[in-house]
Each structure stands twice: as structure tokens, then as C-alpha cells.
Design an enzyme around this catalytic site. Structure first.
Site, PDB file in Angstrom:
ATOM      1  N   LYS A   1     -25.776   1.215  27.718  1.00 48.94           N
ATOM      2  CA  LYS A   1     -26.099   0.898  26.320  1.00 48.94           C
ATOM      3  C   LYS A   1     -26.786  -0.462  26.253  1.00 48.94           C
ATOM      4  CE  LYS A   1     -22.992  -0.507  23.029  1.00 48.94           C
ATOM      5  NZ  LYS A   1     -23.592  -1.627  22.289  1.00 48.94           N
TER       6      LYS A   1
ATOM      7  N   ASP B   1     -29.033   0.945  21.285  1.00 50.22           N
ATOM      8  CA  ASP B   1     -28.106   0.739  20.155  1.00 50.22           C
ATOM      9  C   ASP B   1     -28.686  -0.306  19.207  1.00 50.22           C
ATOM     10  OD1 ASP B   1     -25.827   0.567  18.563  1.00 50.22           O
ATOM     11  OD2 ASP B   1     -24.711  -0.660  19.996  1.00 50.22           O
TER      12      ASP B   1
ATOM     13  N   LYS C   1     -29.378   0.457  15.798  1.00 51.77           N
ATOM     14  CA  LYS C   1     -28.888   0.733  14.424  1.00 51.77           C
ATOM     15  C   LYS C   1     -29.973   0.526  13.368  1.00 51.77           C
ATOM     16  CE  LYS C   1     -24.202  -0.822  15.624  1.00 51.77           C
ATOM     17  NZ  LYS C   1     -24.470  -1.476  16.940  1.00 51.77           N
TER      18      LYS C   1
ATOM     19  N   ASP D   1     -33.815   1.159   7.390  1.00 51.82           N
ATOM     20  CA  ASP D   1     -34.996   0.722   6.641  1.00 51.82           C
ATOM     21  C   ASP D   1     -35.490   1.944   5.875  1.00 51.82           C
ATOM     22  OD1 ASP D   1     -37.439  -0.628   5.866  1.00 51.82           O
ATOM     23  OD2 ASP D   1     -37.193  -1.913   7.624  1.00 51.82           O
TER      24      ASP D   1
ATOM     25  N   THR E   1     -16.786  -1.049  11.666  1.00 56.43           N
ATOM     26  CA  THR E   1     -15.331  -1.250  11.728  1.00 56.43           C
ATOM     27  C   THR E   1     -14.935  -2.641  11.213  1.00 56.43           C
ATOM     28  OG1 THR E   1     -15.588  -1.859  14.037  1.00 56.43           O
ATOM     29  CG2 THR E   1     -14.878   0.385  13.591  1.00 56.43           C
TER      30      THR E   1
ATOM     31  N   ARG F   1     -16.854  -4.890  28.612  1.00 53.51           N
ATOM     32  CA  ARG F   1     -16.259  -5.908  29.482  1.00 53.51           C
ATOM     33  C   ARG F   1     -15.305  -5.405  30.565  1.00 53.51           C
ATOM     34  NH1 ARG F   1     -14.985  -9.226  24.233  1.00 53.51           N
ATOM     35  NH2 ARG F   1     -14.910  -7.047  23.590  1.00 53.51           N
TER      36      ARG F   1
END
Ligand code: C5P
Length: 232
Positions: free
Chosen positions: A32, A59, A61, A64, A118, A210
């Protein structure tokens, strides 16, 4: 043999990302590329990763007007992205335009929607004029809209996965961060889930950063994650 684990390549620049990716094999994970790395490294990095045989989730997002988002999706598809995403709050016309733009490609990339971030709790939804429903109700409403617009799936939290799987059926992709092998630290992820529980909840692709990128032996962690989550 392919993998369902998507490794979040959260590095500050191209060099660090490529050194890390040099340890990985395309059959062990997908990658990603998010805002930080894409803004720092640009499209060339994505071309390089695709050239090395990796399937890349871009990624970014997009959010528009429909014309602009469709053009951005087309550009991402030309780069060779395997998966990309837009904000469902951009609306049905925007999502349909993105879908139509990708359908023109011989091998259309997968298109996901982000529903409610989130980080948005009830108070923030209320303040943004999206109150009157719980965050979970809004997530379901927007995921249904994304499905109706022909999108392939949504990015969702592990806690939402079971509900979305039950409501949206088996074919809709659920791409989910916040998954941690038991042994590793939660970090700043508030609500985490193990790979086995995520699989049982209906997650299609876990996004894991991570625990892999900061591991002493990233490959060993990936092999364990593939074992726990299962391969396609
Ligand atoms: O390092 P870690 O496994 O927490 O990385 C998770 C990845 O998923 C990061 O790229 C992060 O931006 C992303 N993400 C997340 N939580 C969300 C949405 C995206 O952790 N709600």
C-alpha cells in the site's frame, strides 16, 4: 502463490521504501502506497514497485467532482495500480464516474470506497452535519451506496467487518487496517484484532504496517501472517 496481506509502505521517501521492499517478494504480500510516500516519491516509485512484480494499492482517497476523480482514477490505472480508493462522501455520481473510468481498462483495478474515517466519532459527525445516525449506521449506509455504484468493496475497521460482511454479502471486499499478530504491540491503533479473528469476521485483505515494516525479520513476520490469515 499469492497473499492477502497488504503491507502499508509508510516510509518518508522513495529510497527507504525501495530498500524495505527489496526484502519482500510479490508472492508474500501486496503493498500500500499512501499520501506521505506518494507525495514524497511520486508516481515513479509506483512504476518501480509494479515493475518488480508487486500489486500496489494506491491509497490516495480521491474526493472531488466526478470528472476530476474519474481522471485521477484513470491516471492511477495507467500507473499500474492494482487497487485504489475514493471517499464515498463524494457521492454516487462521483463513485459511478470512477467505476466507469476504470471499466475502460483491459484489466480494471479494484476500486474501494472509504466510508466514515475511524477518527470521526459521534461528536465530530454531529459537528460536520452528519449527525442523527451513529458512525456505524453511516458506515453501513455509505458502504451500501458504494456497492450500489458498482465498487468492489470498502476500507473498514476490523470492528465493522462482521456487520458489513453480513449486510453486503460474500463478494464485497473488506480491506481492513488495525490487525495485529498477537505478539506485536498495538502501537497507536486503539482497537485491534488478530488475523484469525479478522478472517472469521469476513475481512478480505488485512492492511498491516509497522508490525512488518519495523520488524527485525519482516519476512518471518509476513510468513506467520500469511499462515494465520490464509492465502487466497
Ligand atoms: O502501522 P499500521 O499497521 O498501524 O498501519 C496501518 C495503515 O492503515 C496505515 O497506512 C494507516 O494510515 C492505515 N489506516 C489505519 N486506520 C484507518 C485507516 C487507515 O490505520 N482507519
Amino acid at each position: 502463490m499469492s497473499s492477502r496481506i497488504i503491507v502499508a509502505l509508510d516510509f518518508p521517501d522513495s529510497e527507504a521504501a525501495l530498500v524495505f521492499a527489496g526484502q519482500l517478494k510479490p508472492q508474500d504480500c501486496r503493498l500500500k502506497v499512501g499520501f506521505e510516500l506518494f507525495v514524497a516519491a511520486g508516481p515513479e516509485l509506483v512504476r518501480t514497485l509494479v515493475g518488480r512484480g508487486f500489486e500496489v494499492f494506491l491509497d490516495l482517497k480521491f474526493h472531488d467532482i466526478p470528472h476530476t476523480v474519474a481522471a485521477a482514477c484513470r491516471a492511477a490505472a495507467r500507473l499500474g495500480a492494482w487497487m485504489m480508493n475514493v471517499h464515498a462522501l463524494g457521492g454516487a455520481d462521483m463513485m459511478r464516474a470512477a467505476r466507469a473510468a476504470l471499466a475502460a481498462f483491459e484489466q480494471p483495478p479494484l476500486l474501494l470506497a472509504v466510508t466514515i474515517l475511524t477518527s470521526m466519532d459521534q461528536q465530530q459527525l454531529d459537528a460536520a452535519g452528519l449527525g442523527g445516525h451513529t458512525p456505524q449506521e453511516r458506515v453501513l449506509q455509505l458502504a451500501r451506496l458504494a456497492q450500489a455504484c458498482g465498487l468492489d468493496g470498502v476500507v473498514c475497521s476490523a470492528q465493522e467487518a462482521g456487520m458489513l460482511r453480513a449486510e453486503l454479502g460474500p463478494g464485497f471486499l473488506l480491506v481492513t487496517p488495525g490487525i495485529r499478530p498477537v505478539a506485536s504491540a498495538a502501537g497507536d491503533q486503539a482497537r485491534i484484532m488478530t488475523p484469525e479473528a479478522a478472517r472469521a469476521a469476513g475481512v478480505s485483505y488485512p492492511v498491516i504496517g509497522r508490525p512488518v515494516t519495523q520488524a527485525v525479520e519482516p519476512l518471518a513476520v509476513l510468513h506467520e501472517l500469511n499462515r494465520l490469515f490464509g492465502r487466497p
